[in-house]
Design a protein around this motif. Structure first.
Motif, short mmCIF file in Angstrom:
data_model
loop_
_atom_site.label_atom_id
_atom_site.label_comp_id
_atom_site.label_asym_id
_atom_site.label_seq_id
_atom_site.Cartn_x
_atom_site.Cartn_y
_atom_site.Cartn_z
N MET A 1 0.84 -1.20 0.00
CA MET A 1 0.00 0.00 0.00
C MET A 1 0.88 1.25 0.00
N LEU A 2 0.49 2.19 -0.82
CA LEU A 2 1.16 3.48 -0.93
C LEU A 2 0.22 4.55 -0.41
N LEU A 3 0.71 5.43 0.45
CA LEU A 3 -0.11 6.53 0.97
C LEU A 3 0.70 7.81 0.92
N LYS A 4 0.16 8.83 0.25
CA LYS A 4 0.81 10.13 0.15
C LYS A 4 -0.19 11.20 0.51
N ARG A 5 0.21 12.10 1.42
CA ARG A 5 -0.64 13.20 1.88
C ARG A 5 -0.23 14.49 1.19
N PHE A 6 -1.21 15.25 0.76
CA PHE A 6 -1.00 16.58 0.18
C PHE A 6 -1.64 17.58 1.14
N TYR A 7 -0.95 18.67 1.41
CA TYR A 7 -1.49 19.63 2.36
C TYR A 7 -1.35 21.04 1.82
N ASP A 8 -2.47 21.76 1.75
CA ASP A 8 -2.48 23.15 1.31
C ASP A 8 -2.54 24.02 2.55
N ASP A 9 -1.44 24.74 2.83
CA ASP A 9 -1.35 25.53 4.06
C ASP A 9 -2.40 26.63 4.12
N LYS A 10 -2.71 27.24 2.99
CA LYS A 10 -3.64 28.37 3.02
C LYS A 10 -5.08 27.93 3.25
N LEU A 11 -5.40 26.73 2.82
CA LEU A 11 -6.72 26.17 3.08
C LEU A 11 -6.74 25.30 4.34
N ALA A 12 -5.57 25.00 4.88
CA ALA A 12 -5.43 24.02 5.98
C ALA A 12 -6.15 22.73 5.60
N GLN A 13 -5.94 22.29 4.37
CA GLN A 13 -6.70 21.19 3.79
C GLN A 13 -5.81 20.05 3.35
N ALA A 14 -6.22 18.83 3.68
CA ALA A 14 -5.45 17.63 3.33
C ALA A 14 -6.22 16.79 2.32
N SER A 15 -5.49 16.26 1.36
CA SER A 15 -6.03 15.27 0.43
C SER A 15 -5.01 14.15 0.34
N TYR A 16 -5.42 13.05 -0.27
CA TYR A 16 -4.60 11.84 -0.18
C TYR A 16 -4.60 11.06 -1.49
N LEU A 17 -3.42 10.51 -1.80
CA LEU A 17 -3.25 9.52 -2.87
C LEU A 17 -2.95 8.19 -2.18
N VAL A 18 -3.82 7.21 -2.38
CA VAL A 18 -3.61 5.89 -1.77
C VAL A 18 -3.64 4.86 -2.89
N GLY A 19 -2.57 4.08 -2.99
CA GLY A 19 -2.45 3.19 -4.13
C GLY A 19 -2.01 1.79 -3.78
N CYS A 20 -2.27 0.88 -4.69
CA CYS A 20 -1.80 -0.51 -4.59
C CYS A 20 -0.57 -0.64 -5.47
N GLN A 21 0.58 -0.84 -4.86
CA GLN A 21 1.82 -0.90 -5.62
C GLN A 21 1.90 -2.16 -6.48
N ALA A 22 1.17 -3.19 -6.08
CA ALA A 22 1.20 -4.44 -6.84
C ALA A 22 0.51 -4.30 -8.20
N THR A 23 -0.61 -3.57 -8.23
CA THR A 23 -1.37 -3.44 -9.47
C THR A 23 -1.18 -2.09 -10.16
N GLY A 24 -0.63 -1.11 -9.43
CA GLY A 24 -0.42 0.21 -10.02
C GLY A 24 -1.66 1.08 -10.04
N GLU A 25 -2.72 0.68 -9.36
CA GLU A 25 -3.96 1.47 -9.31
C GLU A 25 -3.94 2.37 -8.07
N ALA A 26 -4.59 3.52 -8.17
CA ALA A 26 -4.58 4.46 -7.06
C ALA A 26 -5.89 5.23 -6.98
N LEU A 27 -6.21 5.64 -5.77
CA LEU A 27 -7.39 6.44 -5.45
C LEU A 27 -6.94 7.78 -4.89
N VAL A 28 -7.60 8.87 -5.29
CA VAL A 28 -7.38 10.18 -4.68
C VAL A 28 -8.61 10.53 -3.87
N VAL A 29 -8.40 10.92 -2.60
CA VAL A 29 -9.48 11.28 -1.69
C VAL A 29 -9.45 12.78 -1.43
#
Length: 478
Positions: A1-29
């Motif tokens: 499992m791959l998990l990457k957090r993105f954070y916008d300081d001005k919005l104080a907002q977090a979004s996420y890329l979560v992926g399966c490294q075995a299949t190469g598929e990913a979801l953005v939340v």
């Protein structure tokens, strides 16, 4: 499992890329409008965005889910909970898959279980993720604006920001029930919230990027053993004023955000064009520092510094039905970069009508042809105190209401900065008006705003309320 957090300081907002490294598929939340960042990250990690989802119809930024799904061909997953009034109007046209409580979907070898967690909004979902090759037990939860580090999502926004009467208390009761249900999940679950400290979606958000359910049950006030009535009273008390733009965000994100296809730099305009624009009533934002604006600015321009608070105050004070022009003055020839930054920040909250920009030459040309630039006088607490006692000046506190109630200068009224344009007729005249906030930054914007509306004899209290307290001068509390 791959998990990457993105954070916008001005919005104080977090979004996420979560992926399966075995299949190469990913979801953005909970993607925001800067979709390029997710595409770059996916490419760097060797995955492709195959699914896009969000926890709810956001109120504090324009969602990038629709555009990201369109750019990548990803499957768009949206909430079907909350009833007709809270459904996504564009879901059908976008070919979205609708999700309900108890639904399950997979991204490669990752399993996502859908929880309906109403309270902050009626349609809110949380996503429980399980890395199935490792275990059949869940690893963590994308909680969106449901549970934060140290706080929970405020249930009053629909009523206070969107004007939907009667929803505040009902939302608080739903939130209490959602929390009681959520507390039954395993304590070891990691929680990945949608916001951090500084967001107006709660009143006491922590600054840590993630937490665990077990820790929140120990430390988060919302998990305390309180009755529903006690919880309702506590969650509704002391919430900050929601920025005006929140109502626009709800509408835009429900109806379907306009596809941007990237951020675009507007045309640089000749310095000679500034006078005619201002004479015609154009809105020109001076995004230089507060100190530079106070030291000298073109009359009629509104100073909102391009700093961490820029997006918030632009959302409060910039109308959505007018073109906006920028005035920048960057050191080292970085004007264009500052313009790009401002355009991006404004677009993140749907202010897409940036029609042009001016550089430092506009300030020089004005000084040459129209005379001196306008200044904002400054004063200190020590200088102000005797003048206030003698009634020589009027003072206005432009902090939030809760800040004012916690302590303010004796006899000084309060109009929060974001509400100031609605109360111009109430402001005192005939003597100098001193603008005051906590440290001097919001009051600087207030002074600029009032000058643009024709007010004169304005003074900014440098150091603000904190400087007054530090000087051990008297205060009042409500």
């Amino acid at each position: 499992m791959l998990l990457k957090r993105f954070y916008d300081d001005k919005l104080a907002q977090a979004s996420y890329l979560v992926g399966c490294q075995a299949t190469g598929e990913a979801l953005v939340v909970d993607a925001n409008r800067d979709v390029e960042q997710y595409l770059r990250a996916a490419e760097a990690e060797g995955v492709r965005v195959t699914h896009v989802t969000e926890t709810h119809i956001h109120a504090d930024f324009v969602s990038g889910s629709r555009e990201l799904a369109q750019r990548t061909g990803a499957r768009l997953l949206l909430s079907a909970e909350g009833g007709h009034d809270w459904s996504y109007a564009f879901a059908g046209d976008a070919g979205a898959t609708l999700l309900r409580d108890g639904d399950r979907f997979t991204v490669g070898n990752l399993r996502f279980d859908v929880l309906h967690t109403p309270g902050h909004t009626p349609e809110h979902l949380a996503f429980v993720v399980t890395d199935t090759p490792a275990t059949d037990r869940p690893m963590g939860v994308f909680t969106g604006d449901f549970v934060f580090a140290g706080d929970v999502g405020r249930p009053d926004l629909l009523e206070k920001a969107a004007g939907v009467q009667g929803t505040m208390e009902a939302g608080a009761r739903l939130l209490h029930r959602s929390l009681r249900r959520f507390a039954g999940l395993p304590d070891y679950l990691q929680l990945w919230p949608g916001h951090g400290a500084g967001s107006a979606c709660g009143k006491a958000l922590g600054a840590v990027p993630s937490t665990t359910l077990g820790y929140e049950k120990l430390a988060n006030w919302a998990f305390a053993d309180a009755t529903e009535e006690e919880f309702v009273a506590q969650v509704l008390a002391g919430q900050p004023e929601p920025p005006k733009y929140f109502a626009q965000m709800k509408r835009i994100n429900r109806e379907g955000p306009r596809l941007l296809h990237g951020f675009h730099r507007p045309e640089r305009l000749p310095a000679s064009a500034l006078e005619a624009l201002l004479r015609g009533g154009a809105l020109v934002l001076d995004v230089r520092t507060a100190a530079d604006h106070a030291a000298g600015h073109v009359p009629g321009t509104v100073g909102i510094p391009l700093n961490k608070s820029f997006t918030t105050w632009a959302g409060w004070l910039v109308p959505y039905d007018r073109d906006v022009f920028l005035l920048v003055d960057a050191q080292g020839g970085g004007d264009a970069r500052r313009v790009d930054e401002a355009v991006r920040d404004l677009a993140m909250i749907g202010l897409d009508r940036v029609a042009g920009w001016f550089g430092a030459d506009a300030l020089e040309a004005w000084s040459r042809t129209r005379g001196p630039l306008v200044r904002v006088a400054q004063t200190t607490a020590a200088e102000l105190a005797p003048r206030l006692d003698r009634g020589e000046v009027a003072v206005l506190d432009v902090r939030g209401r809760a800040e004012w109630e916690a302590g303010h200068l004796p006899g000084v009224p309060n109009i929060p900065l974001g509400l100031l344009p609605d109360h111009l007729a109430e402001l005192p005249t005939g003597r100098p008006l001193v603008l005051q906030c906590q440290g001097g930054s919001r009051s600087a914007i207030a002074a600029s705003l009032l000058q643009a509306h024709g007010f004169t004899d304005l003074v900014n209290l440098a150091g603000g309320y904190q400087g007054w307290v530090d000087a051990e001068l008297p205060v009042e509390r409500e």
